[in-house]
Design a protein around this motif. Structure first.
Motif, PDB file in Angstrom:
ATOM      1  N   GLN A 117     -11.986 -33.974 -28.839  1.00 51.66           N
ATOM      2  CA  GLN A 117     -11.586 -34.890 -28.004  1.00 51.66           C
ATOM      3  C   GLN A 117     -10.329 -36.037 -28.485  1.00 51.66           C
ATOM      4  O   GLN A 117      -9.403 -36.161 -27.934  1.00 51.66           O
ATOM      5  CB  GLN A 117     -12.740 -35.946 -27.404  1.00 51.66           C
ATOM      6  CG  GLN A 117     -13.629 -35.257 -26.555  1.00 51.66           C
ATOM      7  CD  GLN A 117     -14.927 -35.932 -26.458  1.00 51.66           C
ATOM      8  OE1 GLN A 117     -15.579 -36.759 -27.454  1.00 51.66           O
ATOM      9  NE2 GLN A 117     -15.391 -36.019 -25.384  1.00 51.66           N
ATOM     10  N   THR A 173     -15.351 -36.779 -30.290  1.00 52.96           N
ATOM     11  CA  THR A 173     -15.722 -35.804 -31.286  1.00 52.96           C
ATOM     12  C   THR A 173     -14.137 -35.248 -31.774  1.00 52.96           C
ATOM     13  O   THR A 173     -13.087 -35.897 -31.180  1.00 52.96           O
ATOM     14  CB  THR A 173     -16.095 -34.388 -30.503  1.00 52.96           C
ATOM     15  OG1 THR A 173     -15.107 -34.014 -29.531  1.00 52.96           O
ATOM     16  CG2 THR A 173     -17.436 -34.839 -29.819  1.00 52.96           C
ATOM     17  N   GLU A 174     -13.939 -34.529 -32.786  1.00 55.69           N
ATOM     18  CA  GLU A 174     -12.817 -34.200 -33.306  1.00 55.69           C
ATOM     19  C   GLU A 174     -11.981 -33.428 -32.233  1.00 55.69           C
ATOM     20  O   GLU A 174     -10.598 -33.442 -32.121  1.00 55.69           O
ATOM     21  CB  GLU A 174     -13.169 -33.294 -34.623  1.00 55.69           C
ATOM     22  CG  GLU A 174     -11.720 -33.045 -35.267  1.00 55.69           C
ATOM     23  CD  GLU A 174     -11.338 -34.142 -35.726  1.00 55.69           C
ATOM     24  OE1 GLU A 174      -9.943 -34.034 -35.779  1.00 55.69           O
ATOM     25  OE2 GLU A 174     -12.037 -35.124 -36.231  1.00 55.69           O
ATOM     26  N   GLN A 203     -18.179 -42.819 -29.795  1.00 52.49           N
ATOM     27  CA  GLN A 203     -17.366 -41.893 -30.862  1.00 52.49           C
ATOM     28  C   GLN A 203     -16.662 -40.852 -30.327  1.00 52.49           C
ATOM     29  O   GLN A 203     -17.678 -39.918 -29.790  1.00 52.49           O
ATOM     30  CB  GLN A 203     -18.174 -41.874 -32.153  1.00 52.49           C
ATOM     31  CG  GLN A 203     -18.613 -43.005 -32.596  1.00 52.49           C
ATOM     32  CD  GLN A 203     -17.504 -43.870 -33.183  1.00 52.49           C
ATOM     33  OE1 GLN A 203     -16.363 -43.099 -33.714  1.00 52.49           O
ATOM     34  NE2 GLN A 203     -17.163 -45.277 -32.875  1.00 52.49           N
TER      35      GLN A 203
END
Ligand code: SF4
Ligand code: SF4
Ligand code: SF4
Length: 159
Positions: free
Chosen positions: A91, A88-89, A86
């Protein structure tokens, strides 16, 4: 082992199969479609979508059963999906910025790339199973820039 196989010599890189796959099990890698075994459910929609007959369902359960335990595990999508990395925001924002979506209001969510939302494409790019070039508006902008550069070059040659 993926349930379907792309016959590379027959593939014409039209990418129709990428948009058709309901589980996003076909990724773009180095300009060519490839099957992501962990996501393929064997629904066969890509097979009928390919006008070049470049995708085939593996012949039999035996052919699939012959795959190793590791490969067979790859055909159960839920487990594989849970294990997906997942981003990160930050990325996601970096990838969206590359596509030209620096602000949330820039996200068109048009679905032309085969993903319903721009953030889904960005997550797939992060995962390494898609490339930013799948974004059609991004490609159009790139094409427009190249066209302007060529026009400038042509003008310069005329002087
Ligand atoms: S639809 Fe067929 S020809 Fe087009 S990219 Fe997929 S496999 Fe290749
Ligand atoms: S068989 Fe279905 S799930 Fe597998 S790659 Fe083709 S469209 Fe996607
Ligand atoms: S094609 Fe581009 S703008 Fe449309 S949903 Fe995909 S990433 Fe967003």
């Amino acid at each position: 082992m993926p349930i379907v196989e792309i016959i590379s010599r027959a593939c014409r890189d039209c990418y129709r199969c990428l948009c058709k796959c309901p589980t996003h099990a076909i990724a773009l890698q180095e300009g060519h479609a490839r099957i992501v075994a962990a996501r393929c459910t064997g629904c066969g929609q890509c097979v009928s979508e390919c006008s070049q007959h470049a995708i085939r369902l593996r012949d039999s359960a035996a052919e699939i059963a012959n795959a190793s335990q590791t490969e067979s595990a790859g055909i159960r999508p839920p487990a594989a999906l849970i294990a997906r990395p997942q981003p990160t925001e930050a990325q996601l924002a970096e990838i969206l910025d590359r596509i030209g979506m620096a602000k949330p209001e820039d996200e068109l969510n048009c679905g032309a790339c085969g993903y319903d939302r721009c953030r889904e494409l960005a997550a797939a790019v992060f995962e390494g199973i898609a490339e930013v070039e799948l974004c059609v508006p991004f490609l159009r902008r790139q094409a427009g820039r190249i066209s302007l550069i060529l026009q400038d070059s042509a003008n310069a040659l005329c002087w």
